[in-house]
Write a protein that holds these residues in place. Sequence first.
Motif, short mmCIF file in Angstrom:
data_model
loop_
_atom_site.label_atom_id
_atom_site.label_comp_id
_atom_site.label_asym_id
_atom_site.label_seq_id
_atom_site.Cartn_x
_atom_site.Cartn_y
_atom_site.Cartn_z
N GLU A 84 0.58 -1.23 -0.06
CA GLU A 84 0.11 -0.03 0.16
C GLU A 84 1.04 1.29 0.02
O GLU A 84 0.32 2.15 -0.88
CB GLU A 84 -1.01 -0.08 1.08
CG GLU A 84 -1.86 1.04 1.38
CD GLU A 84 -2.90 1.39 0.29
OE1 GLU A 84 -3.14 2.42 -0.21
OE2 GLU A 84 -3.38 0.37 -0.24
N TYR A 159 -3.55 -8.11 -3.62
CA TYR A 159 -3.83 -6.85 -3.08
C TYR A 159 -3.40 -5.82 -4.19
O TYR A 159 -4.09 -4.67 -4.44
CB TYR A 159 -2.76 -6.76 -1.70
CG TYR A 159 -2.97 -5.53 -1.06
CD1 TYR A 159 -3.86 -5.26 0.17
CD2 TYR A 159 -2.44 -4.00 -1.27
CE1 TYR A 159 -4.46 -3.98 0.75
CE2 TYR A 159 -2.79 -3.09 -0.68
CZ TYR A 159 -3.56 -2.74 0.34
OH TYR A 159 -3.90 -1.92 0.89
N SER A 160 -2.33 -5.85 -4.86
CA SER A 160 -1.90 -5.08 -5.92
C SER A 160 -2.97 -4.77 -6.99
O SER A 160 -3.25 -3.72 -7.47
CB SER A 160 -0.40 -5.45 -6.65
OG SER A 160 0.56 -5.33 -5.42
N LYS A 163 -5.94 -2.85 -5.50
CA LYS A 163 -5.49 -1.60 -5.32
C LYS A 163 -5.67 -0.83 -6.90
O LYS A 163 -5.94 0.23 -6.85
CB LYS A 163 -4.13 -1.39 -5.02
CG LYS A 163 -3.80 -0.04 -4.56
CD LYS A 163 -2.37 0.27 -4.05
CE LYS A 163 -1.84 1.58 -3.65
NZ LYS A 163 -0.41 1.60 -3.16
N GLY A 168 -7.00 2.76 -5.46
CA GLY A 168 -6.41 2.98 -4.13
C GLY A 168 -7.39 3.38 -3.19
O GLY A 168 -7.14 3.64 -2.08
N ILE A 171 -9.22 0.46 1.48
CA ILE A 171 -8.35 -0.15 1.89
C ILE A 171 -8.77 -1.42 2.80
O ILE A 171 -8.12 -2.44 2.46
CB ILE A 171 -7.53 0.70 2.83
CG1 ILE A 171 -6.65 1.67 1.84
CG2 ILE A 171 -6.45 -0.18 3.70
CD1 ILE A 171 -5.68 2.58 2.67
N ARG A 174 -9.95 -4.47 0.61
CA ARG A 174 -8.96 -4.88 -0.13
C ARG A 174 -8.03 -5.76 0.79
O ARG A 174 -7.54 -6.81 0.29
CB ARG A 174 -7.90 -3.73 -0.75
CG ARG A 174 -8.80 -3.07 -2.03
CD ARG A 174 -7.62 -2.40 -2.88
NE ARG A 174 -7.64 -0.82 -2.12
CZ ARG A 174 -6.41 -0.35 -1.53
NH1 ARG A 174 -5.34 -1.23 -1.78
NH2 ARG A 174 -6.51 0.89 -1.22
#
Length: 244
Positions: A84, A159-160, A163, A168, A171, A174
Amino acid sequence: MTDEIFYFIPELLSFLTLLVCITTILFATKFFGRYGLYAYSAIVTITSNIQVLKLTQYSLISNPIALGTVLFSTTFAVDNILTEYYGEKAAKKGLYISFFGYMFFVIVMQIAVWHPAVINSECVNLHSELEKIFSPVFYLFISSLIAYFIGQRTDIFVYSLLKKISRGKFIALRSMISMAISAFVDNFVFSFFAWIIFAKNPISLTLLWKTYIFITYMIRLAIAALCVPLVKLAGKFISKESDV
């Protein structure tokens, strides 16, 4: 008396472990940045694989549970923090450091165990104790390494991806999704390799699921939920000075 009291409250002790882990992660983030998180992951990977040699009995679960589950589960939150705030490349670097750190630890301790024991009543000699701890069955060691690498890479990848898709945002969502998926992958891969692929006497898939996968995964899922706020909170502890 103290030992007798703590013996009956393993849930409290596990929660205490989680609090120590969360506090340490925030402390490492604040004062050491990504390097502190690298160190945390490497230490926890080694420590959790030692703790797993001891079982505990929770009051609400009939089967004994290996320690190390709580400790190791926090590494997924660290992956998410690194991804993150520092990027996917930094998270992968943390994985590689922990992976090779664990390999180094196992190898040098195995060499230490190979040294002949010295029989001398006047000296402290814990050769047999060290041999029990640091001479794990080879297939368990291999299974653990495979599961760790695949599980952590899955966490970073998911997670990437989330995101990018969410731009973004979200949070907490994710973090929960990535930790839930990667924890299952890690648990399944280790159990499948350890108790079916490499085992001399493979167990049935039904027993594998009920005993080695489902219960442990439920615990990891609960820990993941508790660690979700940690990913967002860690952002407030990051300082530019800590990464210099």
